[in-house]
Design a protein around this motif. Sequence first.
Motif, PDB file in Angstrom:
ATOM      1  N   SER A 133      34.203  55.915  34.937  1.00  0.00           N
ATOM      2  CA  SER A 133      35.421  56.345  34.248  1.00  0.00           C
ATOM      3  C   SER A 133      36.594  55.433  34.590  1.00  0.00           C
ATOM      4  CB  SER A 133      35.752  57.792  34.628  1.00  0.00           C
ATOM      5  OG  SER A 133      34.770  58.673  34.125  1.00  0.00           O
ATOM      6  N   LEU A 134      36.694  55.028  35.851  1.00  0.00           N
ATOM      7  CA  LEU A 134      37.767  54.104  36.224  1.00  0.00           C
ATOM      8  C   LEU A 134      37.587  52.771  35.515  1.00  0.00           C
ATOM      9  CD1 LEU A 134      40.274  53.612  37.993  1.00  0.00           C
ATOM     10  CD2 LEU A 134      38.729  52.598  39.690  1.00  0.00           C
ATOM     11  N   ASP A 135      36.350  52.282  35.457  1.00  0.00           N
ATOM     12  CA  ASP A 135      36.107  51.016  34.765  1.00  0.00           C
ATOM     13  C   ASP A 135      36.489  51.125  33.293  1.00  0.00           C
ATOM     14  OD1 ASP A 135      35.163  49.962  37.116  1.00  0.00           O
ATOM     15  OD2 ASP A 135      33.040  50.179  36.599  1.00  0.00           O
ATOM     16  N   MET A 136      36.221  52.276  32.684  1.00  0.00           N
ATOM     17  CA  MET A 136      36.607  52.465  31.288  1.00  0.00           C
ATOM     18  C   MET A 136      38.124  52.458  31.134  1.00  0.00           C
ATOM     19  SD  MET A 136      36.362  55.770  28.859  1.00  0.00           S
ATOM     20  CE  MET A 136      37.822  56.314  29.731  1.00  0.00           C
ATOM     21  N   LEU A 137      38.820  53.173  32.007  1.00  0.00           N
ATOM     22  CA  LEU A 137      40.284  53.249  31.921  1.00  0.00           C
ATOM     23  C   LEU A 137      40.939  51.884  32.087  1.00  0.00           C
ATOM     24  CD1 LEU A 137      41.237  56.471  33.947  1.00  0.00           C
ATOM     25  CD2 LEU A 137      41.429  56.130  31.480  1.00  0.00           C
ATOM     26  N   THR A 138      40.358  51.048  32.927  1.00  0.00           N
ATOM     27  CA  THR A 138      41.008  49.775  33.268  1.00  0.00           C
ATOM     28  C   THR A 138      40.440  48.590  32.506  1.00  0.00           C
ATOM     29  OG1 THR A 138      39.488  49.501  35.149  1.00  0.00           O
ATOM     30  CG2 THR A 138      41.601  50.570  35.584  1.00  0.00           C
ATOM     31  N   SER A 139      39.436  48.824  31.672  1.00  0.00           N
ATOM     32  CA  SER A 139      38.811  47.722  30.934  1.00  0.00           C
ATOM     33  C   SER A 139      39.809  47.077  29.976  1.00  0.00           C
ATOM     34  CB  SER A 139      37.607  48.238  30.140  1.00  0.00           C
ATOM     35  OG  SER A 139      37.050  47.187  29.362  1.00  0.00           O
ATOM     36  N   THR A 140      39.711  45.764  29.859  1.00  0.00           N
ATOM     37  CA  THR A 140      40.535  45.020  28.894  1.00  0.00           C
ATOM     38  C   THR A 140      39.685  44.446  27.762  1.00  0.00           C
ATOM     39  OG1 THR A 140      40.323  43.008  30.257  1.00  0.00           O
ATOM     40  CG2 THR A 140      42.253  44.421  30.640  1.00  0.00           C
ATOM     41  N   ASP A 141      38.379  44.740  27.789  1.00  0.00           N
ATOM     42  CA  ASP A 141      37.451  44.230  26.786  1.00  0.00           C
ATOM     43  C   ASP A 141      36.987  45.373  25.889  1.00  0.00           C
ATOM     44  OD1 ASP A 141      34.301  43.779  26.114  1.00  0.00           O
ATOM     45  OD2 ASP A 141      35.409  41.883  26.063  1.00  0.00           O
ATOM     46  N   PRO A 143      41.992  49.731  25.766  1.00  0.00           N
ATOM     47  CA  PRO A 143      40.720  49.760  25.040  1.00  0.00           C
ATOM     48  C   PRO A 143      39.843  50.945  25.439  1.00  0.00           C
ATOM     49  CG  PRO A 143      41.216  47.516  25.741  1.00  0.00           C
ATOM     50  CD  PRO A 143      42.237  48.410  26.400  1.00  0.00           C
ATOM     51  N   GLY A 144      39.880  51.329  26.720  1.00  0.00           N
ATOM     52  CA  GLY A 144      39.040  52.422  27.184  1.00  0.00           C
ATOM     53  C   GLY A 144      39.395  53.747  26.549  1.00  0.00           C
ATOM     54  N   LEU A 145      40.676  54.062  26.494  1.00  0.00           N
ATOM     55  CA  LEU A 145      41.096  55.320  25.885  1.00  0.00           C
ATOM     56  C   LEU A 145      40.880  55.296  24.374  1.00  0.00           C
ATOM     57  CD1 LEU A 145      44.305  56.221  27.929  1.00  0.00           C
ATOM     58  CD2 LEU A 145      42.037  57.259  28.062  1.00  0.00           C
ATOM     59  N   LYS A 146      41.090  54.150  23.749  1.00  0.00           N
ATOM     60  CA  LYS A 146      40.796  54.035  22.319  1.00  0.00           C
ATOM     61  C   LYS A 146      39.314  54.309  22.058  1.00  0.00           C
ATOM     62  CE  LYS A 146      44.329  50.559  21.142  1.00  0.00           C
ATOM     63  NZ  LYS A 146      44.526  49.151  20.685  1.00  0.00           N
TER      64      LYS A 146
END
Length: 545
Positions: free
Chosen positions: A279-287, A238-241
């Motif tokens: 940025s790490l939180d964005m990369l690893t977010s599942t929401d 989701p983060g990269l999208k």
Amino acid sequence: MIDNQIFLSLLRNRGLTNKADIEAFLTPSFEKFKHDPYLLPDMKPAVERIALAQKRHENVVIYGDYDIDGLTATSILLDAFKSFGLRVSAFIPNRFVEGYGLNLEAIEKLASEGAQLIVTVDCGSLSHKEVERANELGVDVIVTDHHSVGETMPPAIATINPKRTDHTYPFIDLAGCGVAFKLVQALQGRLPGLPQGQEKWLLDLVALGTVCDVVSLKDENRANVYWGLKVLANTRRPGLKALMAVAGVEPERINARTLGFVLGPRMNAAGRLETAQYSLDMLTSTDNMQALGLAQKLEEMNLARRAEQDRIFRAACQQAEQYAQHPVLVLSDPSWSHGIVGIVAAKILERYKKPTFVLQEMGEQTKGSARSFGDYSAVKAIRASDEHILKGGGHTLAAGVTMETTKVDDFRRSVNNFYSESISSSQLHHLDPPTDAEIEALSHANEELVEALELLQPYGHGNGEPVFCCRNVTVINVQRMGNDKQHLKIRFSDKQGQQLSAIMFNCHEEDPEVGQQVDVWIELGINEWRGSRSVEGRLRKLTAA
């Protein structure tokens, strides 16, 4: 096989002469370049210690870094370790608190919070004191890194680094995320949870980190980025999208330039201004909604970073004029954030064509970054100035350094003396673009050629975008563009009357005169505007014919 003669000439000039080599390069096999991870040093003890941590349900901490390579490597191991059933968390140092690499206070904090095994990514090869302290506190350390190593390795369970000389791994230019990915591949044969083939879903992260760390896009790196771009176009994250959506990137059109100049800067902005944890939180977010909010925050931070970068660059240019006679520029100021000075150093190098150090004076200490080119090694210059610094390291073309503020002048003299002692001839030719092929008539710079060039993607260090030389063309129009008229657009005509436009970004050279005969070096692309398409060039160099 493409039969465009200019394209085939380009391939020959790049050492690709037979059909098998050409096909292997244009369509790199993931399996062919998937070298045995156990050829890397210390891979076996690393795998066994991680397997023991999984069996014992130990607390494992990934100790990352705040740049894109470190963030993607951290995300790779978080993702994979969870699949392997490990209890895992991550720690990303703050550029303004812990700084780069392992930090004693951070090690002690992690130990007090229950860490039993620390796995570093993109750092640790020179962290002897920090690893020793972890050992004293009963915490084991596995180092995964790709930076230069010392004469001895830190006292870790394992130090996996292709820059070591005591191994037979066939490709040494992996990025930190590439080394982390090799650890995952090795663990697949030891632990259940990530079946063979499923690791390919991590290639979106590998591609992003590899491109942004500007390592050579050859061999295994090329295969990883080639396939990683395809994974990224269909990413599950989701983060990269969200980041692509916020940045206006169409996933199906993503390429290496998108990673290096669009996605990468937005992710880096967090660590440069505040903390890379965003940025790490964005990369690893599942929401999806959380990821979108984080991506929008990175977009805002990147706009702020660009404004601050422009301010520092203008001030640094003024200061550079004071040292116009120096072959190496050392520029410093208390108001220049050391989170941004690395970018500014690169822009100063481009502007003045000199190796450059840009530093922030932070009270008693001064800290900053270097960018270099040609035969002048930034990291060797730092080492030659050891008596004037507190610490420093990095690579030939990019490095970091910290010193007492009172030593800045001594350091300036030292790195310039090192230049005088080690460089005996002009280095400017190293900044010239290569000539991949000659275009004798502008009619040959057509869409057929541009479409063929797309097969050479992904571009990057070691596989640069092709540059073509067009000789004896006539300037028929000159136009300045941009808010500060910093870009130059020129239209050329050849002897047959065929025309081509090209743009030189951030051009500080004098404008050519209309009617002047010139030789130009250009990269080719397609310009799409209001439904029409035309071939257009990116001007790299212009000289009188």
